[in-house]
Write a protein that holds these residues in place. Structure first.
Motif, PDB file in Angstrom:
ATOM      1  N   PHE A   8       3.387  30.142   7.918  1.00 18.58           N
ATOM      2  CA  PHE A   8       2.863  28.791   7.995  1.00 18.58           C
ATOM      3  C   PHE A   8       2.722  28.188   6.591  1.00 18.58           C
ATOM      4  CE2 PHE A   8      -0.699  25.777   8.081  1.00 18.58           C
ATOM      5  CZ  PHE A   8      -0.179  24.848   8.981  1.00 18.58           C
ATOM      6  N   ILE A   9       2.217  28.949   5.659  1.00 21.06           N
ATOM      7  CA  ILE A   9       2.039  28.465   4.279  1.00 21.06           C
ATOM      8  C   ILE A   9       3.399  28.169   3.644  1.00 21.06           C
ATOM      9  CG2 ILE A   9       1.282  29.133   1.959  1.00 21.06           C
ATOM     10  CD1 ILE A   9      -1.081  30.564   3.313  1.00 21.06           C
ATOM     11  N   VAL A  10       4.368  29.046   3.855  1.00 20.66           N
ATOM     12  CA  VAL A  10       5.713  28.817   3.302  1.00 20.66           C
ATOM     13  C   VAL A  10       6.327  27.569   3.938  1.00 20.66           C
ATOM     14  CG1 VAL A  10       8.063  29.757   3.189  1.00 20.66           C
ATOM     15  CG2 VAL A  10       6.104  31.236   2.712  1.00 20.66           C
ATOM     16  N   PHE A  11       6.217  27.441   5.269  1.00 19.54           N
ATOM     17  CA  PHE A  11       6.740  26.261   5.957  1.00 19.54           C
ATOM     18  C   PHE A  11       6.077  24.990   5.431  1.00 19.54           C
ATOM     19  CE2 PHE A  11       5.973  23.150   9.372  1.00 19.54           C
ATOM     20  CZ  PHE A  11       7.276  22.746   9.607  1.00 19.54           C
ATOM     21  N   TRP A  12       4.757  25.014   5.312  1.00 16.35           N
ATOM     22  CA  TRP A  12       4.007  23.860   4.824  1.00 16.35           C
ATOM     23  C   TRP A  12       4.438  23.494   3.404  1.00 16.35           C
ATOM     24  CZ3 TRP A  12       1.769  20.132   7.154  1.00 16.35           C
ATOM     25  CH2 TRP A  12       0.881  19.297   6.510  1.00 16.35           C
ATOM     26  N   GLY A  13       4.649  24.491   2.571  1.00 11.81           N
ATOM     27  CA  GLY A  13       5.105  24.245   1.199  1.00 11.81           C
ATOM     28  C   GLY A  13       6.467  23.570   1.168  1.00 11.81           C
ATOM     29  N   ILE A  17       7.312  19.714  -0.184  1.00 11.69           N
ATOM     30  CA  ILE A  17       8.339  19.509  -1.214  1.00 11.69           C
ATOM     31  C   ILE A  17       9.428  18.580  -0.690  1.00 11.69           C
ATOM     32  CG2 ILE A  17      10.183  20.656  -2.507  1.00 11.69           C
ATOM     33  CD1 ILE A  17       8.246  23.076  -2.775  1.00 11.69           C
ATOM     34  N   GLY A  18       9.839  18.781   0.554  1.00  9.43           N
ATOM     35  CA  GLY A  18      10.860  17.911   1.151  1.00  9.43           C
ATOM     36  C   GLY A  18      10.394  16.473   1.255  1.00  9.43           C
ATOM     37  N   GLY A  24      10.395  10.397  -3.480  1.00  6.45           N
ATOM     38  CA  GLY A  24      10.884  10.201  -4.848  1.00  6.45           C
ATOM     39  C   GLY A  24      12.239   9.524  -4.871  1.00  6.45           C
ATOM     40  N   TYR A  25      13.091   9.876  -3.931  1.00  2.00           N
ATOM     41  CA  TYR A  25      14.416   9.253  -3.843  1.00  2.00           C
ATOM     42  C   TYR A  25      14.288   7.745  -3.637  1.00  2.00           C
ATOM     43  CZ  TYR A  25      18.797   7.782  -1.683  1.00  2.00           C
ATOM     44  OH  TYR A  25      19.937   7.091  -1.355  1.00  2.00           O
ATOM     45  N   PHE A  26      13.442   7.338  -2.685  1.00  2.00           N
ATOM     46  CA  PHE A  26      13.285   5.908  -2.415  1.00  2.00           C
ATOM     47  C   PHE A  26      12.597   5.191  -3.568  1.00  2.00           C
ATOM     48  CE2 PHE A  26      14.017   7.314   1.979  1.00  2.00           C
ATOM     49  CZ  PHE A  26      15.035   6.434   2.301  1.00  2.00           C
TER      50      PHE A  26
END
Length: 161
Positions: A8-13, A17-18, A24-26
């Motif tokens: 869950f922590i890895v998925f949330w991270g 980030i995504g 940031g792109y927009f």
């Protein structure tokens, strides 16, 4: 801590980030549009200029048609799309020295302002409204990147042949 909690922590991270990368792109795209060009004005300045100069030229029918044409754009981005398209329509009207924005001017400006992938939707709308798309075929054949400075002269030249 359990393995499920670790996943869950890895998925949330990765999710955070995504989402930050997308945001940031927009933001970066908006920043690029606000950088002044050689003439000292940015793309956003020119959009505002054309909107301000042509605001009085819009009739209710053309406003309604523009709203219909930008309706498939997600609501979050619709205002930005409407501004970009309306400013290009205004630019076309001013370059053609028109006093009012007609349906023809609106369609030409829409084609020029939008990427090729949006033209399919425009063709469908024109067919629904019984508007002949034939006069715009030359514009449809080009992509948005083909409409650089002097697009109108190139278009008129190609119409004469």
């Amino acid at each position: 801590m359990s393995a499920l909690g670790d996943y869950f922590i890895v998925f949330w991270g990765f999710l955070l980030i995504g989402l930050m990368a997308i945001g940031g792109y927009f933001m970066f795209r908006k920043f690029l549009k606000s950088i002044p060009k050689e003439d000292g004005k940015s793309d956003l300045d020119w959009e505002k200029h054309y909107l301000d100069r042509t605001r009085h030229m819009w009739r209710d029918e053309e406003k309604a048609l523009l709203e219909e044409l930008v309706s498939p754009v997600p609501e979050l981005f619709r205002d930005v799309a409407r501004q970009k398209i309306a400013s290009k329509i205004g630019q076309v009207a001013l370059q053609k020295k028109k006093n009012i924005i007609t349906q023809d001017i609106l369609i030409e400006g829409y084609i020029i302002a939008t990427p090729k992938r949006d033209h399919k939707f425009l063709r469908k709308k024109l067919k629904e409204k019984n508007i002949d798309a034939q006069p715009y075929e030359e514009l449809f054949k080009k992509s948005a990147t083909d409409y650089s400075e002097g697009w109108e002269a190139k278009y008129n030249k190609s119409k004469k042949h």
